[in-house]
Design a protein around this motif. Sequence first.
Motif, short mmCIF file in Angstrom:
data_model
loop_
_atom_site.label_atom_id
_atom_site.label_comp_id
_atom_site.label_asym_id
_atom_site.label_seq_id
_atom_site.Cartn_x
_atom_site.Cartn_y
_atom_site.Cartn_z
N ALA A 145 25.22 -62.14 0.09
CA ALA A 145 24.03 -61.71 0.82
C ALA A 145 24.41 -61.20 2.22
O ALA A 145 23.84 -60.24 2.72
CB ALA A 145 23.03 -62.86 0.92
N LEU A 146 25.40 -61.86 2.83
CA LEU A 146 25.83 -61.41 4.15
C LEU A 146 26.55 -60.07 4.07
O LEU A 146 26.42 -59.22 4.95
CB LEU A 146 26.71 -62.46 4.81
CG LEU A 146 25.94 -63.68 5.32
CD1 LEU A 146 26.87 -64.78 5.79
CD2 LEU A 146 25.01 -63.27 6.45
N ASP A 148 25.75 -57.81 1.95
CA ASP A 148 24.62 -56.88 1.83
C ASP A 148 24.01 -56.59 3.20
O ASP A 148 23.69 -55.45 3.52
CB ASP A 148 23.54 -57.47 0.91
CG ASP A 148 23.92 -57.35 -0.56
OD1 ASP A 148 24.83 -56.56 -0.87
OD2 ASP A 148 23.31 -58.06 -1.38
N LEU A 149 23.86 -57.65 3.98
CA LEU A 149 23.26 -57.50 5.30
C LEU A 149 24.09 -56.55 6.17
O LEU A 149 23.55 -55.65 6.82
CB LEU A 149 23.16 -58.87 5.98
CG LEU A 149 22.32 -58.89 7.25
CD1 LEU A 149 20.85 -58.95 6.89
CD2 LEU A 149 22.70 -60.08 8.11
N PHE A 150 25.40 -56.75 6.16
CA PHE A 150 26.27 -55.87 6.94
C PHE A 150 26.16 -54.43 6.44
O PHE A 150 26.18 -53.49 7.22
CB PHE A 150 27.73 -56.37 6.88
CG PHE A 150 28.05 -57.40 7.92
CD1 PHE A 150 27.41 -58.63 7.93
CD2 PHE A 150 29.00 -57.15 8.91
CE1 PHE A 150 27.70 -59.58 8.90
CE2 PHE A 150 29.30 -58.09 9.88
CZ PHE A 150 28.64 -59.31 9.87
N ARG A 151 26.07 -54.28 5.12
CA ARG A 151 25.96 -52.94 4.55
C ARG A 151 24.65 -52.28 4.97
O ARG A 151 24.62 -51.10 5.33
CB ARG A 151 26.03 -53.03 3.02
CG ARG A 151 26.30 -51.73 2.32
CD ARG A 151 27.26 -51.91 1.15
NE ARG A 151 26.68 -52.67 0.06
CZ ARG A 151 26.05 -52.12 -0.98
NH1 ARG A 151 25.91 -50.82 -1.05
NH2 ARG A 151 25.58 -52.87 -1.94
N LEU A 152 23.59 -53.09 4.95
CA LEU A 152 22.27 -52.57 5.29
C LEU A 152 22.25 -51.98 6.70
O LEU A 152 21.57 -50.98 6.96
CB LEU A 152 21.25 -53.71 5.20
CG LEU A 152 19.79 -53.33 5.13
CD1 LEU A 152 19.47 -52.72 3.78
CD2 LEU A 152 18.92 -54.56 5.36
N TYR A 153 23.01 -52.60 7.62
CA TYR A 153 23.02 -52.11 9.00
C TYR A 153 24.18 -51.17 9.26
O TYR A 153 24.53 -50.94 10.42
CB TYR A 153 23.02 -53.30 9.97
CG TYR A 153 21.72 -54.06 9.94
CD1 TYR A 153 20.54 -53.46 10.39
CD2 TYR A 153 21.64 -55.34 9.41
CE1 TYR A 153 19.33 -54.13 10.33
CE2 TYR A 153 20.43 -56.02 9.36
CZ TYR A 153 19.28 -55.40 9.81
OH TYR A 153 18.09 -56.07 9.76
N ALA A 155 27.45 -51.40 8.84
CA ALA A 155 28.62 -51.95 9.53
C ALA A 155 29.89 -51.21 9.13
O ALA A 155 30.06 -50.86 7.97
CB ALA A 155 28.76 -53.44 9.22
#
Lengths: 254, 237
Positions: A145-146, A148-153, A155
């Motif tokens: 999930a983290l 994914d989070l980095f990908r979403l922003y 990174a």
Amino acid sequence: MRRTILPPLLAGASGLLLWEGAVRVLKPAAYLLPPPSTIARAAVADSGTLASACLTTGTSALAGFAFSAVLGVAIAVFLSTSRWIERAFHPYAILLQTVPIVAIAPLLVLWFGVGGRAVTASAFIVSVFPVITNTLAGIRSVDPALRDLFRLYGASRGAVLFRLELPWATLSIATGLRVASGLAVIGAIVGEFVAGFSEGNPGLGIVVMTSYRQLRTDLLFGAVGCSALLGMVLFGLVSGGAHLLLRRWHIAAS
Amino acid sequence: MPAVALQGVRRSFGDVVALDGVDLSVEQGDFVALIGPSGCGKSTLLRIIAGLDAGEGQVAVDRSSIAYVFQDAHLLPWRTVADNVALPLELRGVPDRGAVARALADVELTDAADRYPAQLSGGMRMRASIARALVTEPRLLLMDEPFAALDEITRNRLDERLRALWASRGLTVLFVTHAIFEATFLAERAIVMSKRPARILYDARIELGERTSAVRGEPAFAHEAGKILAALERGSE
Ligand SMILES: Nc1ncnc2c1ncn2[C@@H]1O[C@H](COP(=O)(O)OP(=O)(O)O)[C@@H](O)[C@H]1O
Ligand SMILES: [Mg+2]
């Protein structure tokens, strides 16, 4: 504190007493099994030799360990960049790990010459694998999930590595480094058997070999004791360093 | 232009067909609850909308200003609450402590800014996770069962908070849940999905006035929830 230190201290002291008593009663040849008192006397008499041997071996072990820490993490990061790369290289990493160091040591002498550099290389080879495997396992265990989070922003690769993967893997890396610190001392001493100098400041491996040839079993025991002590000191330093580094993790886990 | 427009979206994992021909259009500023049995493909749908997963079919989403909240908080354990909330801004290269402070205030977490996730309760962790999502001032907020792991009182309180934030911010929210009362309280529009492969069984606006906590006791509330429940039961036959 007293509870953790007292029992092993008592056990050790009674073991030594038993050893001393048994040797005095059974009187085996001195070169087979000297009593602790004789070993202690020899260690004091040759304390200069032993101390300088510790320093020589310790320097090689520490240098080998440093290479392991830096290159081990770097190699693991490289292997983690893609499943394909990991699959391509991992079998060779395991293969290399199964080759006994005594079989490679002569090669190291050919490449690096006799002396500290070959010994350092030996310490490195023996200690690098736990760093690689633990770092890799740590990076692999990152919460998806983290990721994914980095990908979403959006990174960057560098941000993923330095802000997610390496911090996430810190605990596993520390475990790898602790194991590596003990192995580095073993690697250095084995390396010295093959590649150590007997002139100048010989290391513990050389002291072991020469006292064995001269049947100075008391000094041999002293050198063995020093090796164990050196391993413990390095392990303690690395554990302490890791503890400082992980302070935030400890707060986080409290 | 709608905030989300899907047409004939299909996604399968090997033999498992999670989504098969889903059409969905969400207007700007709407609050949509997606309800369906577990394993029906709600998360898959949300991930496709977020661009974290790819399906077949047409997907039109403005992803320039998007945020995602997971079922669990998923904070970085080595960062304080404030530093966790700052992460999206850092990754985008626009650090802004003021925005972090505002996001923390929005979820009433200002006092816990310097604490670590392990020192927080489950509800506080979830609020930190929401602050992290709000910090970039997103226009589209995707939430995947964000409060499912919390106790009911905490969940109700967070629902009220979220509803207020939505009203004041002009957000578009897509909120996945399998809790019918939660969906009824939160959303302006309820979509009920069938068992896998997910199809849309029911899609209607929730006709309720102002959502104060008292609304949960009104007959109209029970009536709206009943319609969703009936659709859900139809789908699991
Ligand atoms: N990465 C994946 N690999 C294989 N199967 C998956 C994957 N993600 C989801 N699925 C399958 O797709 C179906 C829908 O999953 P999901 O969207 O998570 O359901 P929901 O969120 O509605 O509970 C499930 O049967 C699940 O097992
Ligand atoms: Mg789900």
